[in-house]
Design a protein around this motif. Structure first.
Motif, PDB file in Angstrom:
ATOM      1  N   GLU A  64     -32.270   8.830 -28.300  1.00 59.38           N
ATOM      2  CA  GLU A  64     -33.244   9.371 -27.345  1.00 59.38           C
ATOM      3  C   GLU A  64     -33.577   8.346 -26.269  1.00 59.38           C
ATOM      4  O   GLU A  64     -33.622   8.667 -25.077  1.00 59.38           O
ATOM      5  CB  GLU A  64     -34.512   9.809 -28.079  1.00 59.38           C
ATOM      6  CG  GLU A  64     -35.494  10.519 -27.173  1.00 59.38           C
ATOM      7  CD  GLU A  64     -36.670  11.131 -27.916  1.00 59.38           C
ATOM      8  OE1 GLU A  64     -37.695  11.371 -27.252  1.00 59.38           O
ATOM      9  OE2 GLU A  64     -36.565  11.388 -29.131  1.00 59.38           O
ATOM     10  N   TRP A  93     -32.953   8.446 -22.162  1.00 62.61           N
ATOM     11  CA  TRP A  93     -33.985   8.225 -21.145  1.00 62.61           C
ATOM     12  C   TRP A  93     -33.635   7.039 -20.246  1.00 62.61           C
ATOM     13  O   TRP A  93     -34.336   6.750 -19.289  1.00 62.61           O
ATOM     14  CB  TRP A  93     -35.338   7.956 -21.808  1.00 62.61           C
ATOM     15  CG  TRP A  93     -36.071   9.195 -22.227  1.00 62.61           C
ATOM     16  CD1 TRP A  93     -35.910   9.888 -23.390  1.00 62.61           C
ATOM     17  CD2 TRP A  93     -37.082   9.873 -21.493  1.00 62.61           C
ATOM     18  NE1 TRP A  93     -36.762  10.954 -23.419  1.00 62.61           N
ATOM     19  CE2 TRP A  93     -37.499  10.973 -22.276  1.00 62.61           C
ATOM     20  CE3 TRP A  93     -37.682   9.660 -20.265  1.00 62.61           C
ATOM     21  CZ2 TRP A  93     -38.484  11.857 -21.845  1.00 62.61           C
ATOM     22  CZ3 TRP A  93     -38.666  10.537 -19.846  1.00 62.61           C
ATOM     23  CH2 TRP A  93     -39.054  11.624 -20.633  1.00 62.61           C
ATOM     24  N   GLY A 135     -37.222  11.128 -15.816  1.00 59.77           N
ATOM     25  CA  GLY A 135     -36.984  11.951 -17.000  1.00 59.77           C
ATOM     26  C   GLY A 135     -38.007  13.055 -17.142  1.00 59.77           C
ATOM     27  O   GLY A 135     -37.667  14.202 -17.460  1.00 59.77           O
ATOM     28  N   ARG A 136     -39.265  12.737 -16.893  1.00 63.67           N
ATOM     29  CA  ARG A 136     -40.322  13.757 -17.001  1.00 63.67           C
ATOM     30  C   ARG A 136     -40.166  14.816 -15.924  1.00 63.67           C
ATOM     31  O   ARG A 136     -40.371  15.998 -16.168  1.00 63.67           O
ATOM     32  CB  ARG A 136     -41.701  13.110 -16.943  1.00 63.67           C
ATOM     33  CG  ARG A 136     -41.862  12.082 -18.025  1.00 63.67           C
ATOM     34  CD  ARG A 136     -42.912  12.131 -18.937  1.00 63.67           C
ATOM     35  NE  ARG A 136     -43.516  13.287 -19.445  1.00 63.67           N
ATOM     36  CZ  ARG A 136     -44.322  13.226 -20.484  1.00 63.67           C
ATOM     37  NH1 ARG A 136     -44.555  12.083 -21.067  1.00 63.67           N
ATOM     38  NH2 ARG A 136     -44.889  14.305 -20.944  1.00 63.67           N
ATOM     39  N   GLU A 191     -37.347  15.776 -14.535  1.00 65.69           N
ATOM     40  CA  GLU A 191     -36.214  16.622 -14.909  1.00 65.69           C
ATOM     41  C   GLU A 191     -36.559  17.568 -16.051  1.00 65.69           C
ATOM     42  O   GLU A 191     -36.085  18.702 -16.083  1.00 65.69           O
ATOM     43  CB  GLU A 191     -35.019  15.758 -15.310  1.00 65.69           C
ATOM     44  CG  GLU A 191     -34.398  15.010 -14.147  1.00 65.69           C
ATOM     45  CD  GLU A 191     -33.380  13.973 -14.569  1.00 65.69           C
ATOM     46  OE1 GLU A 191     -33.139  13.795 -15.796  1.00 65.69           O
ATOM     47  OE2 GLU A 191     -32.814  13.318 -13.679  1.00 65.69           O
ATOM     48  N   ARG A 192     -37.400  17.116 -16.992  1.00 71.44           N
ATOM     49  CA  ARG A 192     -37.712  17.924 -18.159  1.00 71.44           C
ATOM     50  C   ARG A 192     -38.904  18.851 -17.957  1.00 71.44           C
ATOM     51  O   ARG A 192     -39.058  19.824 -18.689  1.00 71.44           O
ATOM     52  CB  ARG A 192     -37.987  17.008 -19.359  1.00 71.44           C
ATOM     53  CG  ARG A 192     -36.747  16.318 -19.889  1.00 71.44           C
ATOM     54  CD  ARG A 192     -37.123  15.242 -20.901  1.00 71.44           C
ATOM     55  NE  ARG A 192     -35.976  14.565 -21.466  1.00 71.44           N
ATOM     56  CZ  ARG A 192     -35.346  13.542 -20.923  1.00 71.44           C
ATOM     57  NH1 ARG A 192     -35.744  13.076 -19.755  1.00 71.44           N
ATOM     58  NH2 ARG A 192     -34.313  12.972 -21.514  1.00 71.44           N
ATOM     59  N   GLU A 193     -39.787  18.525 -17.006  1.00 73.31           N
ATOM     60  CA  GLU A 193     -41.022  19.280 -16.864  1.00 73.31           C
ATOM     61  C   GLU A 193     -41.206  19.926 -15.493  1.00 73.31           C
ATOM     62  O   GLU A 193     -41.440  21.130 -15.407  1.00 73.31           O
ATOM     63  CB  GLU A 193     -42.218  18.374 -17.180  1.00 73.31           C
ATOM     64  CG  GLU A 193     -42.191  17.857 -18.605  1.00 73.31           C
ATOM     65  CD  GLU A 193     -43.164  16.714 -18.866  1.00 73.31           C
ATOM     66  OE1 GLU A 193     -44.147  16.585 -18.116  1.00 73.31           O
ATOM     67  OE2 GLU A 193     -42.943  15.963 -19.830  1.00 73.31           O
TER      68      GLU A 193
END
Length: 186
Positions: A69, A73, A105-106, A108-110
């Motif tokens: 993980e 990231w 990362g946040r 892209e994910r959120e």
């Protein structure tokens, strides 16, 4: 604060690792992932999974999953160690670079999925004659907000770290620049 088997001393390093793990939990990151990140961030030399497992008292399988993980990231990287065939890991230690990678990362994910989902909702709302105008307005406001956040993030990527640091340290001075006649502008 939860005490992990391998971290039982009261050293500053141990406390940092424990606090980072707790903060990770607050941010929606698995405690073990956050603790491994903290350990590698503070480590002067690369560590292998067995060393991490031993130092933190975390199961080897959990360490392996957490390392994957963290690599995903881009907060840690694999580092070859001469004479040792095991994988070793080292963390990004530049705090600004680390923050930018977490933010990316946040986003892209959120943020990106939220923009897409709300865009789909707006497309659907545009052909629904029974939708209340206030509901449509609120969806449009959310889309505008998320688009602004996305644009701002893109702009901040082009600002050198030293300038970002200066901007953040300015704090209230920036707010006072945005104030007209003693009133905050909206």
């Amino acid at each position: 604060m939860t005490e992990i088997t391998g971290i039982s001393d009261a050293s500053a390093k141990s406390q940092f690792i424990l606090y980072w793990g707790d903060m990770g939990g607050q941010w929606g990151v698995n405690r073990s992932v956050a603790q491994i990140h903290a350990l590698l961030f503070l480590s002067v030399s690369p560590l292998n999974a067995e060393q991490i497992s031993g130092e933190l008292g975390i199961a080897r399988s959990n360490v392996s999953n957490s390392l994957k993980e963290l690599v995903g990231w881009k907060l840690i990287r694999r580092v070859p160690v001469p004479g040792d065939r095991r994988e070793h890991f080292s963390a990004e230690t530049d705090v600004w670079e680390m923050a930018m990678r977490i933010a990316q990362g946040r986003k892209e994910r959120e943020i990106d999925p939220a923009i897409s989902a709300i865009s789909d909702c707006l497309d659907k709302a545009s052909i629904e004659p029974e939708i209340h105008p206030e509901v449509l307005k609120r969806m449009q406001e959310m889309q505008a907000f998320l688009t602004t956040v996305d644009t701002w993030y893109g702009q901040m990527l082009n600002v050198p770290k030293s300038k970002l640091n200066l901007l953040m340290k300015m704090g209230n001075k920036v707010i006072s620049l945005l104030t007209l006649n003693g009133k905050k502008s909206e």
